[in-house]
Design an enzyme around this catalytic site. Sequence first.
Site, PDB file in Angstrom:
ATOM      1  N   GLY A  24      35.949 -35.073  21.769  1.00 32.86           N
ATOM      2  CA  GLY A  24      35.687 -33.642  21.671  1.00 32.86           C
ATOM      3  C   GLY A  24      36.491 -32.926  22.738  1.00 32.86           C
ATOM      4  O   GLY A  24      35.972 -32.590  23.802  1.00 32.86           O
TER       5      GLY A  24
ATOM      6  N   ASN B 289      25.121 -30.170  25.397  1.00 37.00           N
ATOM      7  CA  ASN B 289      23.917 -29.366  25.525  1.00 37.00           C
ATOM      8  C   ASN B 289      22.880 -29.850  24.521  1.00 37.00           C
ATOM      9  O   ASN B 289      23.196 -30.500  23.528  1.00 37.00           O
ATOM     10  CB  ASN B 289      24.224 -27.889  25.247  1.00 37.00           C
ATOM     11  CG  ASN B 289      25.009 -27.249  26.371  1.00 37.00           C
ATOM     12  OD1 ASN B 289      24.844 -27.600  27.535  1.00 37.00           O
ATOM     13  ND2 ASN B 289      25.873 -26.308  26.038  1.00 37.00           N
TER      14      ASN B 289
ATOM     15  N   LYS C 115      18.162 -26.936  31.581  1.00 41.03           N
ATOM     16  CA  LYS C 115      19.312 -26.265  30.964  1.00 41.03           C
ATOM     17  C   LYS C 115      18.998 -25.906  29.519  1.00 41.03           C
ATOM     18  O   LYS C 115      19.418 -24.848  29.014  1.00 41.03           O
ATOM     19  CB  LYS C 115      20.554 -27.157  31.037  1.00 41.03           C
ATOM     20  CG  LYS C 115      21.822 -26.450  30.576  1.00 41.03           C
ATOM     21  CD  LYS C 115      23.060 -27.271  30.845  1.00 41.03           C
ATOM     22  CE  LYS C 115      24.316 -26.503  30.446  1.00 41.03           C
ATOM     23  NZ  LYS C 115      25.543 -27.294  30.703  1.00 41.03           N
TER      24      LYS C 115
ATOM     25  N   ASN D 139      20.682 -18.344  23.845  1.00 41.44           N
ATOM     26  CA  ASN D 139      21.573 -18.589  22.701  1.00 41.44           C
ATOM     27  C   ASN D 139      21.025 -17.983  21.417  1.00 41.44           C
ATOM     28  O   ASN D 139      21.679 -17.156  20.770  1.00 41.44           O
ATOM     29  CB  ASN D 139      21.816 -20.095  22.534  1.00 41.44           C
ATOM     30  CG  ASN D 139      23.022 -20.580  23.306  1.00 41.44           C
ATOM     31  OD1 ASN D 139      24.149 -20.495  22.843  1.00 41.44           O
ATOM     32  ND2 ASN D 139      22.786 -21.082  24.506  1.00 41.44           N
TER      33      ASN D 139
ATOM     34  N   SER E 209      27.450 -19.207  23.644  1.00 46.97           N
ATOM     35  CA  SER E 209      28.291 -19.986  22.727  1.00 46.97           C
ATOM     36  C   SER E 209      27.784 -19.924  21.289  1.00 46.97           C
ATOM     37  O   SER E 209      28.585 -19.896  20.349  1.00 46.97           O
ATOM     38  CB  SER E 209      28.364 -21.439  23.186  1.00 46.97           C
ATOM     39  OG  SER E 209      27.074 -22.015  23.249  1.00 46.97           O
TER      40      SER E 209
ATOM     41  N   GLU F  61      24.188 -25.026  16.962  1.00 48.60           N
ATOM     42  CA  GLU F  61      23.485 -26.183  17.495  1.00 48.60           C
ATOM     43  C   GLU F  61      21.971 -25.946  17.605  1.00 48.60           C
ATOM     44  O   GLU F  61      21.290 -26.649  18.339  1.00 48.60           O
ATOM     45  CB  GLU F  61      24.045 -26.535  18.882  1.00 48.60           C
ATOM     46  CG  GLU F  61      25.498 -26.947  18.878  1.00 48.60           C
ATOM     47  CD  GLU F  61      26.033 -27.261  20.270  1.00 48.60           C
ATOM     48  OE1 GLU F  61      26.385 -28.422  20.514  1.00 48.60           O
ATOM     49  OE2 GLU F  61      26.104 -26.326  21.096  1.00 48.60           O
TER      50      GLU F  61
END
Length: 313
Positions: free
Chosen positions: A7, A106, A188, A196, A261, A274
Amino acid sequence: MKIAIAGAGAMGSRIGLMLHQAGNEVVLIDRWPEHIQAIREKGLIGEFEDQTITAKLPIYSPEEIVEGHTNVDLVIALTKSMQLEAMFKDINAIIGKDTFVFCLLNGLGHEETLSKFVAKQNIIFGTTTWTAGLAGPGHAKLVGTGSIEMENLAPEGKDFTLKVIDIFKQAGLNPIYSDNVRYSIWKKACINGTLNGLCTILDCNIAEFGSMSMARTLIETIIGEFAVVAKAEGIELDQAQAIEAVEATYDVKTQGLHYPSMYQDLIRNHRKTEIDYINGAVWQKGQKYQIQTPYCAFLTQLVHGKEELLNAK
């Protein structure tokens, strides 16, 4: 050390470039054809704050990497969460019995996926405060500094993990050996699990979200759901500390003007998110432990609904 970056997007490019500069044999693996072509033709461009460098690093698609490549010492996993299993299926040929995997993704639930490909004693988990962006294919913008926290999943993996610490120190990546990296991963996840999804659904940046009168109530409720599920998994989250960490991002002088993101993936680029590995993972784990997580469930469904409306791929 022979290291594969699984990645090689923005963060993968940064870490791979810094490890390469420190003298390691680094191979990049990515699925973006334009990114692969640009790096092959011009090298990987790293635009730091004080200099721009170009490094000729080998880069392959997952399908190409299996042909003629021997096992690597370490694979650093930096895919999107939903791409992790497919990536490791494709690169399984370069993973030997002594290969370690360092997961820097994440979200939650990656242990189960990686355990299909390597023994638990060969898995390292971590989090990072480094940031990175891509100005275009093959061109990474690398601003600021950061650190990387890591810990071996099983006690047998500690000796190799300490070797990785040394390698990362030499590369200037500021590694920290942790005795409880799972706590840091959950903390986190609290930040990602509030900012998000909410910024994506509300179509706002972090500072705009923080300015809303109901912001505190929303993050308290969501973090409360994270905390009760984490406790069922043996993690005692400090909710006040997690709330403080979220609210610290509202400052426009630091991260406040940033769009998370997930917002960039879905709203700007119409890519799938995600969410299943953040709020969705808490919802799923809550069902396992018979714990109600209505806010995480609702936010997960809202984001999936937005994906459908935008025909996200």
